[in-house]
Scaffold this motif. Structure first.
Motif, PDB file in Angstrom:
ATOM      1  N   PRO A  11       0.722  -1.056  -0.024  1.00 33.63           N
ATOM      2  CA  PRO A  11      -0.023  -0.086   0.044  1.00 33.63           C
ATOM      3  C   PRO A  11       0.897   1.418  -0.126  1.00 33.63           C
ATOM      4  N   ASP A  12       0.513   2.350  -0.584  1.00 35.73           N
ATOM      5  CA  ASP A  12       1.001   3.547  -0.621  1.00 35.73           C
ATOM      6  C   ASP A  12       0.423   4.376   0.326  1.00 35.73           C
ATOM      7  N   PHE A  13       1.240   4.505   1.627  1.00 42.14           N
ATOM      8  CA  PHE A  13       0.627   5.124   2.656  1.00 42.14           C
ATOM      9  C   PHE A  13       0.882   6.682   2.530  1.00 42.14           C
ATOM     10  N   GLN A  14       1.942   7.159   1.443  1.00 42.37           N
ATOM     11  CA  GLN A  14       2.146   8.518   1.486  1.00 42.37           C
ATOM     12  C   GLN A  14       0.846   9.121   0.522  1.00 42.37           C
ATOM     13  N   ASN A  15       0.349   8.455  -0.450  1.00 46.32           N
ATOM     14  CA  ASN A  15      -0.943   8.775  -1.281  1.00 46.32           C
ATOM     15  C   ASN A  15      -1.976   7.947  -1.223  1.00 46.32           C
ATOM     16  N   ALA A  22      -8.342  15.926   5.355  1.00 53.32           N
ATOM     17  CA  ALA A  22      -7.793  16.830   5.890  1.00 53.32           C
ATOM     18  C   ALA A  22      -8.232  17.751   7.015  1.00 53.32           C
ATOM     19  N   THR A  23      -7.513  17.841   8.206  1.00 55.32           N
ATOM     20  CA  THR A  23      -8.232  18.526   9.226  1.00 55.32           C
ATOM     21  C   THR A  23      -7.282  19.836   9.695  1.00 55.32           C
ATOM     22  N   TRP A  39       0.859  15.426   4.368  1.00 59.96           N
ATOM     23  CA  TRP A  39       0.845  16.925   4.067  1.00 59.96           C
ATOM     24  C   TRP A  39       0.678  17.628   5.199  1.00 59.96           C
ATOM     25  N   ARG A  40       1.119  18.731   5.235  1.00 60.77           N
ATOM     26  CA  ARG A  40       0.888  19.753   6.192  1.00 60.77           C
ATOM     27  C   ARG A  40       1.192  21.248   5.550  1.00 60.77           C
ATOM     28  N   ALA A  56      -8.428  22.785   0.002  1.00 56.19           N
ATOM     29  CA  ALA A  56      -7.714  22.831  -1.330  1.00 56.19           C
ATOM     30  C   ALA A  56      -6.877  21.387  -1.301  1.00 56.19           C
ATOM     31  N   HIS A  57      -6.562  21.171  -0.271  1.00 56.59           N
ATOM     32  CA  HIS A  57      -5.604  19.731  -0.374  1.00 56.59           C
ATOM     33  C   HIS A  57      -6.486  18.584  -0.824  1.00 56.59           C
ATOM     34  N   ALA A  58      -7.844  18.627  -0.139  1.00 57.74           N
ATOM     35  CA  ALA A  58      -8.715  17.504  -0.428  1.00 57.74           C
ATOM     36  C   ALA A  58      -8.942  17.582  -1.749  1.00 57.74           C
ATOM     37  N   GLN A  59      -9.375  18.716  -2.336  1.00 57.45           N
ATOM     38  CA  GLN A  59      -9.849  18.893  -3.824  1.00 57.45           C
ATOM     39  C   GLN A  59      -8.768  18.409  -4.716  1.00 57.45           C
ATOM     40  N   GLN A  60      -7.390  18.451  -4.206  1.00 53.92           N
ATOM     41  CA  GLN A  60      -6.338  18.264  -5.302  1.00 53.92           C
ATOM     42  C   GLN A  60      -6.454  16.456  -5.708  1.00 53.92           C
ATOM     43  N   ARG A  61      -7.053  15.982  -4.849  1.00 54.81           N
ATOM     44  CA  ARG A  61      -6.872  14.534  -5.336  1.00 54.81           C
ATOM     45  C   ARG A  61      -7.964  14.079  -5.821  1.00 54.81           C
TER      46      ARG A  61
END
Length: 61
Positions: A11-15, A22-23, A39-40, A56-61
């Motif tokens: 599994p790719d834990f980074q992605n 995101a919180t 990501w931070r 914005a981070h959540a929408q990039q995925r």
């Protein structure tokens, strides 16, 4: 001799697949967005801007 199936890819834990939950968190007078993928976002004095970073981070995925 029976054939074995090839091993499943690690599994790719980074992605991780799917949406990123995101919180935001606070450290003193600063707020920042972060995600389990590692990501931070930058530290912000505005909680609203930290929430915008998370969105914005959540929408990039």
């Amino acid at each position: 001799m029976p054939q074995k199936d090839p091993p499943a890819p690690a599994p790719d834990f980074q992605n991780p697949p799917g949406p990123h939950p995101a919180t935001t968190s606070e450290a003193g007078s600063f707020a920042y967005a972060h995600c389990p993928c590692g990501w931070r976002g930058p530290s912000r004095r505005s909680r609203d801007k930290a929430r915008q970073d998370a969105t914005a981070h959540a929408q990039q995925r």
